[in-house]
Design a protein around this motif. Structure first.
Motif, PDB file in Angstrom:
ATOM      1  N   GLU A 111      -1.028 -11.134  15.130  1.00  0.00           N
ATOM      2  CA  GLU A 111      -0.095 -11.115  14.009  1.00  0.00           C
ATOM      3  C   GLU A 111      -0.859 -11.279  12.701  1.00  0.00           C
ATOM      4  OE1 GLU A 111       3.229 -10.610  13.823  1.00  0.00           O
ATOM      5  OE2 GLU A 111       3.150 -10.083  15.958  1.00  0.00           O
ATOM      6  N   PRO A 112      -0.468 -10.579  11.645  1.00  0.00           N
ATOM      7  CA  PRO A 112      -1.176 -10.732  10.363  1.00  0.00           C
ATOM      8  C   PRO A 112      -0.931 -12.094   9.741  1.00  0.00           C
ATOM      9  CG  PRO A 112       0.795  -9.425  10.054  1.00  0.00           C
ATOM     10  CD  PRO A 112       0.663  -9.628  11.535  1.00  0.00           C
ATOM     11  N   GLU A 113      -1.867 -12.494   8.921  1.00  0.00           N
ATOM     12  CA  GLU A 113      -1.711 -13.716   8.125  1.00  0.00           C
ATOM     13  C   GLU A 113      -1.223 -13.295   6.732  1.00  0.00           C
ATOM     14  OE1 GLU A 113      -4.504 -17.064   5.942  1.00  0.00           O
ATOM     15  OE2 GLU A 113      -5.265 -16.065   7.752  1.00  0.00           O
ATOM     16  N   ILE A 114       0.043 -13.552   6.460  1.00  0.00           N
ATOM     17  CA  ILE A 114       0.603 -13.239   5.146  1.00  0.00           C
ATOM     18  C   ILE A 114       0.306 -14.428   4.243  1.00  0.00           C
ATOM     19  CG2 ILE A 114       2.650 -12.539   3.877  1.00  0.00           C
ATOM     20  CD1 ILE A 114       1.916 -10.606   6.099  1.00  0.00           C
ATOM     21  N   THR A 115      -0.586 -14.258   3.303  1.00  0.00           N
ATOM     22  CA  THR A 115      -1.076 -15.396   2.525  1.00  0.00           C
ATOM     23  C   THR A 115      -0.057 -15.928   1.528  1.00  0.00           C
ATOM     24  OG1 THR A 115      -2.029 -14.050   0.738  1.00  0.00           O
ATOM     25  CG2 THR A 115      -3.412 -14.452   2.691  1.00  0.00           C
ATOM     26  N   GLY A 116       0.839 -15.062   1.036  1.00  0.00           N
ATOM     27  CA  GLY A 116       1.767 -15.497   0.002  1.00  0.00           C
ATOM     28  C   GLY A 116       1.073 -15.862  -1.292  1.00  0.00           C
ATOM     29  N   SER A 117      -0.139 -15.373  -1.473  1.00  0.00           N
ATOM     30  CA  SER A 117      -0.889 -15.651  -2.702  1.00  0.00           C
ATOM     31  C   SER A 117      -1.211 -14.349  -3.421  1.00  0.00           C
ATOM     32  CB  SER A 117      -2.180 -16.423  -2.396  1.00  0.00           C
ATOM     33  OG  SER A 117      -3.032 -15.669  -1.562  1.00  0.00           O
ATOM     34  N   TYR A 118      -1.554 -14.487  -4.701  1.00  0.00           N
ATOM     35  CA  TYR A 118      -1.840 -13.344  -5.566  1.00  0.00           C
ATOM     36  C   TYR A 118      -3.321 -13.320  -5.885  1.00  0.00           C
ATOM     37  CZ  TYR A 118      -2.221 -10.754  -9.977  1.00  0.00           C
ATOM     38  OH  TYR A 118      -2.604  -9.884 -10.974  1.00  0.00           O
ATOM     39  N   ARG A 119      -3.919 -12.145  -5.875  1.00  0.00           N
ATOM     40  CA  ARG A 119      -5.327 -11.974  -6.230  1.00  0.00           C
ATOM     41  C   ARG A 119      -5.436 -11.348  -7.602  1.00  0.00           C
ATOM     42  NH1 ARG A 119      -8.834  -8.036  -2.479  1.00  0.00           N
ATOM     43  NH2 ARG A 119      -7.114  -6.682  -3.110  1.00  0.00           N
ATOM     44  N   ALA A 120      -6.255 -11.950  -8.456  1.00  0.00           N
ATOM     45  CA  ALA A 120      -6.427 -11.442  -9.824  1.00  0.00           C
ATOM     46  C   ALA A 120      -6.817  -9.970  -9.805  1.00  0.00           C
ATOM     47  CB  ALA A 120      -7.488 -12.256 -10.555  1.00  0.00           C
ATOM     48  N   GLY A 121      -6.133  -9.177 -10.622  1.00  0.00           N
ATOM     49  CA  GLY A 121      -6.421  -7.762 -10.727  1.00  0.00           C
ATOM     50  C   GLY A 121      -5.529  -6.890  -9.868  1.00  0.00           C
ATOM     51  N   ASP A 122      -4.778  -7.492  -8.936  1.00  0.00           N
ATOM     52  CA  ASP A 122      -3.914  -6.698  -8.065  1.00  0.00           C
ATOM     53  C   ASP A 122      -2.639  -6.278  -8.782  1.00  0.00           C
ATOM     54  OD1 ASP A 122      -5.607  -6.695  -5.921  1.00  0.00           O
ATOM     55  OD2 ASP A 122      -4.495  -8.176  -4.752  1.00  0.00           O
ATOM     56  N   ILE A 123      -2.074  -5.190  -8.305  1.00  0.00           N
ATOM     57  CA  ILE A 123      -0.787  -4.707  -8.828  1.00  0.00           C
ATOM     58  C   ILE A 123       0.195  -4.587  -7.662  1.00  0.00           C
ATOM     59  CG2 ILE A 123      -1.741  -3.585 -10.851  1.00  0.00           C
ATOM     60  CD1 ILE A 123      -0.741  -1.397  -7.966  1.00  0.00           C
ATOM     61  N   ARG A 124       1.465  -4.380  -7.987  1.00  0.00           N
ATOM     62  CA  ARG A 124       2.485  -4.382  -6.946  1.00  0.00           C
ATOM     63  C   ARG A 124       2.626  -3.006  -6.288  1.00  0.00           C
ATOM     64  NH1 ARG A 124       4.518  -7.526  -3.102  1.00  0.00           N
ATOM     65  NH2 ARG A 124       6.697  -7.061  -2.621  1.00  0.00           N
ATOM     66  N   HIS A 125       2.992  -1.998  -7.060  1.00  0.00           N
ATOM     67  CA  HIS A 125       3.245  -0.680  -6.488  1.00  0.00           C
ATOM     68  C   HIS A 125       2.546   0.406  -7.308  1.00  0.00           C
ATOM     69  CE1 HIS A 125       6.353  -2.595  -4.115  1.00  0.00           C
ATOM     70  NE2 HIS A 125       7.088  -2.868  -5.169  1.00  0.00           N
ATOM     71  N   CYS A 126       1.949   1.357  -6.618  1.00  0.00           N
ATOM     72  CA  CYS A 126       1.414   2.543  -7.295  1.00  0.00           C
ATOM     73  C   CYS A 126       1.165   3.627  -6.261  1.00  0.00           C
ATOM     74  CB  CYS A 126       0.116   2.224  -8.045  1.00  0.00           C
ATOM     75  SG  CYS A 126      -0.439   3.564  -9.136  1.00  0.00           S
TER      76      CYS A 126
ATOM     77  N   ILE B 122      12.497   0.058 -10.086  1.00  0.00           N
ATOM     78  CA  ILE B 122      12.300   0.910  -8.913  1.00  0.00           C
ATOM     79  C   ILE B 122      11.000   1.693  -9.080  1.00  0.00           C
ATOM     80  CG2 ILE B 122      13.286   2.776  -7.539  1.00  0.00           C
ATOM     81  CD1 ILE B 122      16.009   1.991  -8.951  1.00  0.00           C
ATOM     82  N   PRO B 123      10.020   1.531  -8.163  1.00  0.00           N
ATOM     83  CA  PRO B 123       8.769   2.297  -8.290  1.00  0.00           C
ATOM     84  C   PRO B 123       8.995   3.773  -7.997  1.00  0.00           C
ATOM     85  CG  PRO B 123       8.787   1.058  -6.228  1.00  0.00           C
ATOM     86  CD  PRO B 123      10.010   0.622  -6.996  1.00  0.00           C
ATOM     87  N   VAL B 124       8.356   4.629  -8.786  1.00  0.00           N
ATOM     88  CA  VAL B 124       8.446   6.083  -8.606  1.00  0.00           C
ATOM     89  C   VAL B 124       7.024   6.654  -8.685  1.00  0.00           C
ATOM     90  CG1 VAL B 124      10.786   6.226  -9.539  1.00  0.00           C
ATOM     91  CG2 VAL B 124       8.827   6.452 -11.083  1.00  0.00           C
ATOM     92  N   PRO B 125       6.809   7.910  -8.272  1.00  0.00           N
ATOM     93  CA  PRO B 125       5.459   8.492  -8.328  1.00  0.00           C
ATOM     94  C   PRO B 125       4.858   8.440  -9.734  1.00  0.00           C
ATOM     95  CG  PRO B 125       6.886   9.857  -6.983  1.00  0.00           C
ATOM     96  CD  PRO B 125       7.769   8.827  -7.613  1.00  0.00           C
ATOM     97  N   THR B 126       3.568   8.129  -9.774  1.00  0.00           N
ATOM     98  CA  THR B 126       2.866   7.957 -11.046  1.00  0.00           C
ATOM     99  C   THR B 126       2.119   9.238 -11.422  1.00  0.00           C
ATOM    100  OG1 THR B 126       2.582   5.594 -10.631  1.00  0.00           O
ATOM    101  CG2 THR B 126       1.100   6.605 -12.247  1.00  0.00           C
ATOM    102  N   PRO B 127       2.457   9.850 -12.561  1.00  0.00           N
ATOM    103  CA  PRO B 127       1.765  11.067 -13.006  1.00  0.00           C
ATOM    104  C   PRO B 127       0.558  10.735 -13.880  1.00  0.00           C
ATOM    105  CG  PRO B 127       3.608  10.633 -14.445  1.00  0.00           C
ATOM    106  CD  PRO B 127       3.589   9.503 -13.439  1.00  0.00           C
ATOM    107  N   GLU B 128      -0.251  11.746 -14.136  1.00  0.00           N
ATOM    108  CA  GLU B 128      -1.471  11.547 -14.924  1.00  0.00           C
ATOM    109  C   GLU B 128      -1.194  11.111 -16.353  1.00  0.00           C
ATOM    110  OE1 GLU B 128      -2.488  14.588 -11.724  1.00  0.00           O
ATOM    111  OE2 GLU B 128      -0.788  14.186 -13.064  1.00  0.00           O
ATOM    112  N   GLU B 129      -0.036  11.451 -16.902  1.00  0.00           N
ATOM    113  CA  GLU B 129       0.211  11.105 -18.309  1.00  0.00           C
ATOM    114  C   GLU B 129       0.591   9.648 -18.513  1.00  0.00           C
ATOM    115  OE1 GLU B 129       4.132  13.162 -16.964  1.00  0.00           O
ATOM    116  OE2 GLU B 129       1.971  13.432 -16.665  1.00  0.00           O
ATOM    117  N   LYS B 130       0.768   8.890 -17.428  1.00  0.00           N
ATOM    118  CA  LYS B 130       1.064   7.467 -17.616  1.00  0.00           C
ATOM    119  C   LYS B 130      -0.099   6.788 -18.340  1.00  0.00           C
ATOM    120  CE  LYS B 130       1.780   3.002 -15.405  1.00  0.00           C
ATOM    121  NZ  LYS B 130       0.709   2.347 -16.183  1.00  0.00           N
ATOM    122  N   THR B 131       0.230   5.965 -19.317  1.00  0.00           N
ATOM    123  CA  THR B 131      -0.800   5.247 -20.075  1.00  0.00           C
ATOM    124  C   THR B 131      -1.542   4.271 -19.169  1.00  0.00           C
ATOM    125  OG1 THR B 131       0.538   5.377 -22.075  1.00  0.00           O
ATOM    126  CG2 THR B 131      -1.232   3.738 -22.053  1.00  0.00           C
TER     127      THR B 131
END
Length: 373
Positions: A305-320, A168-177
């Motif tokens: 309507e948007p084009e949902i590519t269903g592909s991943y781009r190098a360097g991307d992350i899921r949630h932040c 479950i994504p939660v808010p990210t604080p400054e102390e996260k590595t």
């Protein structure tokens, strides 16, 4: 505090809004900016939106002579100059490293030689976190989350625990590595760490601001590696469907450039006792798909309507998304621009703008280099 302030990269999107904020509060503002074509166009001169009270020096932050000239008579520096964009950083490695890392090194060397008590505020980025902070159903915290290639190839987008329980994504604080997933993220981390190290050695007061997804007027609409709302605008203004990686349910923190400018000024004015890091965001989260839906509503667009590519781009992350408790408590920072209000301002500004849609070209470049899955 009052006096003369230098903003590197101050003719750009965030820097110019910061200049306005500082002028409103009685500061004198000087800008050092190279006016790069990718941001300002091929024949760039002084941007029309840059207040006439701002002194503009056209020069590169990697040029020691230009930096030394720009520093004369100033009492504080905002270091905003940087190449931006995760995707492009993965193949223009030297260019990003040169502009971001070497540019910061030249500035710090000049500030160290000049001595004095000139304060430095560095624009860092939420990208240094990689994935944000997560918890599991028992409340255990996870700061080292990553997604494997096989998982991404299957279109299994959400981060999972080892036993495949969803996190479950939660808010990210400054102390996260930090977890550096792109060359851009690495360069931003190097910028803030270099500033803090040199600042400590030469007794230069330094604050690094980790900016989240900043949006607003004056974004470079023809730059396909800028913020997602500017990219959406470029596509929509040309009658093209916005392209979204993965499934569009990635959660981000979108913060108005006006709130960011205020946060920057507060960092300048705070009674600083030590070197510090602060998240500057809205403190809320929204999916990329929801952002597009609300933007289209504001623009009165329903047919594209948007084009949902269903592909991943190098360097991307899921949630932040940001935990802004420290900025609230120490800087007195309080985001004031509701997201829909900020979208309306952006939509009104777009009516007088022209955007060259280079998004398909940028995506083709990434695919050709094997940077999408």
């Amino acid at each position: 505090m009052s006096g003369s302030v230098l903003i590197t990269g101050g003719a750009g999107f965030i820097g110019s809004h910061l200049a306005d904020e500082l002028l409103r509060h009685g500061y004198r503002v000087r800008v050092l900016d190279s006016l790069v074509p990718q941001v300002h166009g091929p024949d760039a001169g002084r941007p029309s939106y840059l207040d006439l009270e701002v002194e503009l020096i056209k020069g590169d932050v990697r040029d020691p002579a230009a930096v030394q000239k720009a520093l004369i008579g100033t009492e504080a520096v905002f270091h905003m100059a940087a190449m931006v964009g995760v995707g492009q950083s993965m193949y223009e490695i030297e260019r990003y490293t040169s502009a971001n890392n070497c540019g910061t090194a030249v500035l710090l060397e000049a500030m160290a030689q000049a001595r004095g008590d000139r304060k430095l505020i560095v624009a860092s980025s939420m990208s240094i976190y990689g994935e944000g902070r997560y918890r599991d159903s028992s409340g255990a915290c996870y700061d080292d989350v990553s997604r494997e290639v096989g998982q991404l190839q299957r279109g299994d987008w959400e981060p999972l625990r080892d036993d495949r329980e969803p996190l479950i994504p939660v808010p990210t604080p400054e102390e996260k590595t930090p977890s550096l997933a792109s060359v851009y993220a690495l360069s931003k981390y190097d910028q803030e760490r270099m500033a803090l190290i040199v600042g400590n050695c030469y007794r230069i007061p330094v604050i690094a601001l980790r900016l989240f997804n900043v949006y607003g007027t004056r974004q470079a609409l023809s730059n396909p590696y800028t913020g997602v709302l500017a990219i959406f605008a470029s596509r929509l203004m040309n009658g093209n469907p916005p392209r979204i990686f993965e499934d569009g349910r990635q959660l981000r923190d979108f913060v108005s450039v006006h709130d960011v400018a205020t946060g920057c000024r507060l960092a300048l004015e705070v009674d600083q006792q030590k070197q510090q890091l602060f998240n500057i965001g809205s403190g809320a989260n929204i999916s990329v798909l929801q952002v597009l839906e609300r933007f289209c509503e504001v623009l009165n667009l329903t047919a594209i309507e948007p084009e949902i590519t269903g592909s991943y781009r190098a360097g991307d992350i899921r949630h932040c998304f940001a935990d802004i408790k420290s900025a609230k408590e120490i800087l007195g920072y309080a985001p004031r621009v509701p997201f829909v209000e900020g979208l309306r301002e952006l939509a009104n500004w777009l009516e007088g703008e022209v955007a060259v849609d280079r998004v398909a070209e940028a995506h083709a470049e990434l695919a050709q280099r094997g940077l999408t899955l």
